[in-house]
Design an enzyme around this catalytic site. Sequence first.
Site, PDB file in Angstrom:
ATOM      1  N   GLU A  48       0.856  -1.190   0.000  1.00 20.95           N
ATOM      2  CA  GLU A  48       0.000   0.000   0.000  1.00 20.95           C
ATOM      3  C   GLU A  48       0.887   1.233   0.000  1.00 20.95           C
ATOM      4  O   GLU A  48       1.953   1.243   0.620  1.00 20.95           O
ATOM      5  CB  GLU A  48      -0.891   0.007   1.248  1.00 20.95           C
ATOM      6  CG  GLU A  48      -1.667   1.314   1.409  1.00 20.95           C
ATOM      7  CD  GLU A  48      -2.876   1.196   2.324  1.00 20.95           C
ATOM      8  OE1 GLU A  48      -2.835   0.389   3.266  1.00 20.95           O
ATOM      9  OE2 GLU A  48      -3.861   1.914   2.072  1.00 20.95           O
ATOM     10  N   CYS A 263      -6.817   0.836   2.914  1.00 24.74           N
ATOM     11  CA  CYS A 263      -7.638   2.044   3.032  1.00 24.74           C
ATOM     12  C   CYS A 263      -7.584   2.924   1.787  1.00 24.74           C
ATOM     13  O   CYS A 263      -8.582   3.564   1.452  1.00 24.74           O
ATOM     14  CB  CYS A 263      -7.199   2.851   4.252  1.00 24.74           C
ATOM     15  SG  CYS A 263      -7.617   2.039   5.804  1.00 24.74           S
ATOM     16  N   ASN A 384     -12.145  -3.873   1.080  1.00 21.03           N
ATOM     17  CA  ASN A 384     -11.115  -3.927   2.126  1.00 21.03           C
ATOM     18  C   ASN A 384     -11.757  -3.586   3.466  1.00 21.03           C
ATOM     19  O   ASN A 384     -12.362  -2.520   3.606  1.00 21.03           O
ATOM     20  CB  ASN A 384     -10.020  -2.893   1.838  1.00 21.03           C
ATOM     21  CG  ASN A 384      -9.051  -2.759   2.999  1.00 21.03           C
ATOM     22  OD1 ASN A 384      -8.296  -3.678   3.290  1.00 21.03           O
ATOM     23  ND2 ASN A 384      -9.085  -1.626   3.683  1.00 21.03           N
ATOM     24  N   GLU A 385     -11.650  -4.478   4.413  1.00 19.50           N
ATOM     25  CA  GLU A 385     -12.147  -4.230   5.777  1.00 19.50           C
ATOM     26  C   GLU A 385     -13.549  -3.618   5.768  1.00 19.50           C
ATOM     27  O   GLU A 385     -13.842  -2.702   6.540  1.00 19.50           O
ATOM     28  CB  GLU A 385     -11.193  -3.299   6.537  1.00 19.50           C
ATOM     29  CG  GLU A 385      -9.845  -3.903   6.795  1.00 19.50           C
ATOM     30  CD  GLU A 385      -8.972  -3.084   7.754  1.00 19.50           C
ATOM     31  OE1 GLU A 385      -9.351  -1.951   8.085  1.00 19.50           O
ATOM     32  OE2 GLU A 385      -7.933  -3.603   8.172  1.00 19.50           O
TER      33      GLU A 385
HETATM   34  O1  AHR Z   1      -1.967  -1.475   6.712  1.00 17.69           O
HETATM   35  C1  AHR Z   1      -2.462  -0.222   7.042  1.00 17.69           C
HETATM   36  C2  AHR Z   1      -3.965  -0.166   7.010  1.00 17.69           C
HETATM   37  O2  AHR Z   1      -4.508  -1.010   7.988  1.00 17.69           O
HETATM   38  C3  AHR Z   1      -4.624  -0.618   5.746  1.00 17.69           C
HETATM   39  O3  AHR Z   1      -4.713   0.384   4.816  1.00 17.69           O
HETATM   40  C4  AHR Z   1      -5.988  -1.024   6.190  1.00 17.69           C
HETATM   41  O4  AHR Z   1      -6.567  -2.029   5.390  1.00 17.69           O
HETATM   42  C5  AHR Z   1      -5.801  -1.441   7.624  1.00 17.69           C
HETATM   43  O5  AHR Z   1      -6.722  -0.868   8.455  1.00 17.69           O
END
Ligand code: AHR
Length: 652
Positions: A48, A263, A384-385
Amino acid sequence: MNMRLLKIYLTIVSTTIIISYGTAQSITIHADKPTVNLSPNLYGLFFEDINFAADGGLYAELIQNRSFEYFPVYSTFNSKGHLLEPMYAWEKKFVDGADGHIYVSRSLPLNANNPSNLELVITNNNGYAGVSNTGYDGIPLLQGEKYNFSFYCAIQKGDNEPMYQGKKIQAYIEDENGDILDFVEWTNDKINIGWTKYSHTFSPKHSTKKGKLTLLFHGKLNVKFDMVSLIPQNTYRGHGLRSDLVTALKDLKPAFLRFPGGCIVHGSGIENTYNWKETLGEVEQRKPKWNLWAYHQSFGLGYYEYFQLCEDLGAEPLPVMPVGVSCGWMKYECVPLNELDNVIQDALDLVEFANGGVDTKWGKIRADLGHPEPFNLKYVCLGNEEEDTPELLERFPIFAKAFQNKYPEIKLLGTSSPGDDVPLYDYMSKLGMWSSDEHYYEDPSWYIKNQTRFDKWDRTKAKVFIGEYASNGIKLINAISEAIFLTGVERNGDVVDMTAYAPLLARYGNTQWEKANMIYFNNEKVVLTPNYYVQQLFSLNKGDVSLKNELQNWLGDEVAVSTTMDKSSNEIIVKVVNAKSTAFTLQINLEGINKVAKEGKLITLKGERNDTNTEQDPNKVKPVTSVVKTAKKFNLLVQPNSLQILRVVSGK
Ligand code: AHR
């Protein structure tokens, strides 16, 4: 020693051995009793653009804010507390009596995606005026390397009538003391109305850790410039990424790469959502976006480069697609249901971009970018999440159906929500997801306790994808606790399909994720954490099947073992992890084989619990390989605070 004394001595020694054998810790490994097949994709990577992992990191561009598109991003994550603005990382320069002003302008944009440029008005004919860029904590330049420099320059019709002639443009790179390392000048040139690209190759006469690039103009004029770029020619396979960082990733032998983030994919609000289509093609045509980790994304590392990186690493690509709902932790917004089709089509188009023939719309775009062969995309991560909100539950199945109808061969990776309580796991299973993504950022004790998390997992449901996890620290004891957890993952390597540590990369002094990252770097150096070595040792020594084992006189859950077999080399792989600060002798009994090689390979990662690797001391914790005597029954001295991996060649 007389005979009597020798007799007494031998009696004591043999009694000691018998006593210690009686209470010793031992493990019996049944080489002929495989329990589960380990997933071939168990150990991979999650990338990321956080902590300047892409711009200022993996992406080799040395100019920061090259297209003057930075704007203020206020956030608590901005650990440097810097206020980003359109001239961030640029210094104005007026030398030898030049006079005038410099400002960021939006007239005559280079293109619609890059509206800002720098306007320079020089009001006299003395000296030179322009700007210097300070890069990311300075521009590192190496003697013997070559650097591709380019920029766009324009005058606006009416600003400089009659057409200006005979003036000069200068550009140079310099070191921290102002010593010029290479220089170029364009003289007697006409600057065109409209945009023209200027290019040059710089070869620094000596190296510097903290250089600058300067671009100057001479003579009374009104000129604009944009997209100022300086990139080393030496990048990994010429693909534009920093060689030392890609090498550190490749050395992990990752089975997959999940990208372009967590994120940043679903973004802070829908406007901020990641749009893969905006990251393709000529870099000046890519649309920069603010990064919710409080900086900016140039997208010089875009989707084409991510796929190329996967090929270079030999890793399966795992792109993460937003599913019409933005990050619940940031600004929560949803794509209206009547507009969802467009977003779904964008996601489906990615499969055509990766796999489609050159006669398809997106396959042709891939071919035109230089890759007619498909990228062989097999997996797509949806979301994601995501949390179990009514909006998500309305939208997610529509995405899933669309993929299942159009691309049934693609395996879909769902999301079980943030944390370890996985409220969406059953839901993802019912929707037919291949696996479901769960994330843990917990303390070491959680990993030790959760080594049995998957022992009784329901094998009829979706597989488990641990797409992000870390134990909140980079001390040896953190890495050891992660290793203990991974022994449980291997024991259940049929249901846990993929795992990835997170975050992956962090630029020293520019971290938003403060507690733990796997690899740290500055402009010259890459520092591998103890956590990196645990990942590497598990990845390189995975094995194909887990073997049944029995433990005797065990020391509690702070000591864990994984026993696997590498079928191609006929090696039994024993991983012993000891989170205790005391050593012990482990008796190893190998059953179900006739022959054992006389020597085995032992890899040991050990140290004090709080040891770590730093910018100043990057090699404090490192694995060491040795040769040990092996037999069907032998002893291993298990070191305190350690991960030890033993490879024993066996035969029938
Ligand atoms: O790894 C950092 C963040 O942690 C990522 O963007 C997210 O998916 C998680 O909350």
